[in-house]
Design an enzyme around this catalytic site. Structure first.
Site, short mmCIF file in Angstrom:
data_model
loop_
_atom_site.label_atom_id
_atom_site.label_comp_id
_atom_site.label_asym_id
_atom_site.label_seq_id
_atom_site.Cartn_x
_atom_site.Cartn_y
_atom_site.Cartn_z
N SER A 1 0.85 -1.19 0.00
CA SER A 1 0.00 0.00 0.00
C SER A 1 0.88 1.24 0.00
O SER A 1 2.09 1.15 0.17
CB SER A 1 -0.89 0.02 1.25
OG SER A 1 -0.08 0.34 2.37
N LYS A 2 0.26 2.35 -0.19
CA LYS A 2 0.97 3.64 -0.29
C LYS A 2 1.91 3.87 0.91
O LYS A 2 2.92 4.53 0.78
CB LYS A 2 -0.03 4.80 -0.34
CG LYS A 2 -0.87 4.80 -1.58
CD LYS A 2 -0.23 5.67 -2.65
CE LYS A 2 -1.02 5.55 -3.94
NZ LYS A 2 -0.20 5.71 -5.12
N ARG A 3 1.50 3.34 2.06
CA ARG A 3 2.31 3.57 3.26
C ARG A 3 3.74 3.06 3.09
O ARG A 3 4.68 3.63 3.60
CB ARG A 3 1.67 2.90 4.48
CG ARG A 3 0.77 3.79 5.28
CD ARG A 3 0.18 3.03 6.44
NE ARG A 3 -0.59 1.87 5.98
CZ ARG A 3 -0.31 0.60 6.29
NH1 ARG A 3 0.70 0.32 7.05
NH2 ARG A 3 -1.05 -0.38 5.83
N GLY A 4 3.88 1.98 2.33
CA GLY A 4 5.19 1.36 2.15
C GLY A 4 6.03 2.04 1.09
O GLY A 4 7.09 1.56 0.76
N GLY A 5 5.56 3.14 0.52
CA GLY A 5 6.32 3.83 -0.53
C GLY A 5 5.59 3.74 -1.85
O GLY A 5 4.36 3.61 -1.89
#
Ligand code: GLU
Length: 481
Positions: free
Chosen positions: A253-257
């Site tokens: 997801s976006k959180r991981g980059g």
């Protein structure tokens, strides 16, 4: 005789090219190129609500940027077209009607409300929602009566009578009990095919030999194999690649980059680096090599070395691979990719020194979005002075050293080269009893505002005599006495 390899990448144009899909495209492309086969691009745009032309354009653009060229598909043509599902409606209808005529499919007039209720009931009873077969055995007169009412039917395939077995090239034998499949819809009431139906018709008519795609499609493969059987087509071989997950094994997801090719492009990774990294997500080189060019990947790629366990996206490793490609790719490739990053930060890439500067600073770069910070000291104008650099300038007889250096450079005319610079540094340092860090750090700090960076002699040479003199003088002047 073995059929020539034909594989396809079949994106739904509903957004940017996601990293998972990019890897699917890459594996298909590598397999095709390795085998001397054909790589086909097919646009799966039957979801008219979510599909957009803009998304298709973006996906094509990302594929081209990655260097994954297709032999058949949009913009290229080919004898198995059209390659957009929205342009193949007649083909799907024809196939659905064939199944109807053979009694393998039936028309269903059930209202959405009724189907919804059935689904809800199944859920509340804790069973898998499945079509209850209400229209399965309609007589011809019952069917005509519904047609007269103006009801538009869907077409459903009659459920299988035997279990379904997928022989997967990566996962081995996967069995699905026949109870997992009800009478599923192949053509919607508005005439659009469902995903599984369109894919089978297309893969069969396009002579696809291998379907390489992500593991989450396995339940679709169960349906698709049954469809091949009912349509009388020979199925391709299937290879389901494991999913890409985040470091903590959760969904990417976006959180991981970055999650899309477009984002990695914007962060300034070279296409070769993205391909290299994506290839390592689920595949490994037989000699465990990790930095590989596109040609090396093509040469070494083998579906047998694709792992069945999920691959974790590792942003640090991506940066490491990216750094290698920035250092080892032909300078012209790096310079061309660097230009927009320089320009948008206000540094002129047409400066005659540009490619030499890029060559010098690429040593320490992980991505081109960090390039502007590295370019700043080489251009006129303000650049940041790191606190540690400031400290070096304010001690160790820096003032005398910088003043003396400026004087010695000013005494000579013409181009300042690295050798002259180093000689002057040695002489002035000797005179002041400075050496090692005490000699280099204040000079680096004065010239670049930092305490680390590429070779100092080359840096000075690229800065040129005038800038070197004025920066030495400015730093000497600013030192508190
Ligand atoms: N359009 C499908 C997707 O984007 C393709 C799946 C397949 O390869 O069959 O997931």
């Amino acid at each position: 005789m073995r059929k020539p390899v034909r594989v396809r990448f079949a994106p739904s144009p509903t957004g940017h090219l996601h990293l998972g899909n990019a890897r699917t495209a890459l594996f298909n492309w590598l397999f095709a190129r390795h085998e001397g086969g054909t790589f086909i691009l097919r646009i799966e745009d039957t979801d008219t609500v979510r599909s957009t032309e803009e998304s298709e354009r973006m996906i094509l653009d990302d594929l081209k940027w990655l260097g994954l060229d297709w032999d058949e598909g949009p913009g290229v043509g080919g004898e198995f077209g059209p390659y957009r599902q929205s342009e193949r409606a007649g083909i799907y209808r024809e196939h659905a009607e064939r199944l109807l005529a053979q009694g393998k499919a039936f028309t269903c007039y059930c209202s959405d409300e009724r189907l919804d209720e059935n689904r809800k009931r199944a859920r509340s009873e804790g069973t898998v929602p499945q079509y209850d077969g209400a229209c399965r055995h309609l007589s011809e007169s019952e069917r005509l009566a519904r047609e007269r009412e103006g009801l538009k039917p869907t077409i459903r395939l009659r459920a299988p009578e035997a279990d379904i077995v997928v022989e997967d090239m990566i996962r081995g034998r996967v069995e699905f009990g026949k109870e997992m499949l009800g009478d599923f819809i192949i053509l919607r009431s508005d005439g659009r095919p469902t995903y599984n139906f369109a894919v089978v018709v297309d893969d069969a008519l396009m002579d696809i030999t291998h379907v390489i795609r992500a593991e989450d499609h396995l339940p679709n493969t169960m349906r698709q194999l049954f469809l091949y059987d009912q349509l009388g087509y020979e199925p391709p071989l299937f290879a389901h690649v494991s999913l890409i997950v985040a470091q903590d094994r959760s969904k990417l997801s976006k959180r991981g980059g970055a999650t899309s090719v477009y984002e990695l492009r914007r962060e300034g990774l070279l296409a070769g680096a993205v391909i290299n990294y994506l290839a390592l997500l689920g595949w490994s080189h037989p000699e465990a090599k990790e930095i590989l060019s596109q040609e090396e990947l093509v040469r070494a790629f083998d579906l047998k070395r694709v792992s069945a366990s999920s691959a974790a996206f590792d942003a640090d490793k991506l940066e490491w691979v990216s750094g290698h490609h920035l250092r080892e790719s032909p300078l012209s490739v790096v310079v061309a990719a660097a230009e927009p990053f320089a320009r948008s930060a206000g540094f002129d890439p047409d400066d005659v020194r540009f490619s030499a500067i890029v060559d010098l600073v690429r040593e320490g770069l992980g991505r081109l979005s960090d390039l502007p910070g590295e370019l700043a000291p080489f251009y006129d104008g303000e650049f940041d002075l790191e606190p540690e650099a400031e400290e070096w300038i304010s001690q160790h007889a820096s003032r005398e050293l910088l003043g003396a250096l400026a004087d010695s450079f000013a005494a000579v005319q013409g181009r300042l080269d690295a050798a002259e610079f180093k000689a002057a540094l040695k002489t002035q340092g000797g005179a002041l009893g400075l050496k090692g860090k005490g000699l280099f750090m204040p000079v680096r700090a004065a010239l670049t505002g930092r305490t680390h960076g590429p070779a100092l002699g080359s840096t000075a040479e690229l800065l040129g005599r005038e800038r070197v003199i004025s920066r030495c003088r400015a730093a000497a002047r600013d030192v508190e006495t």
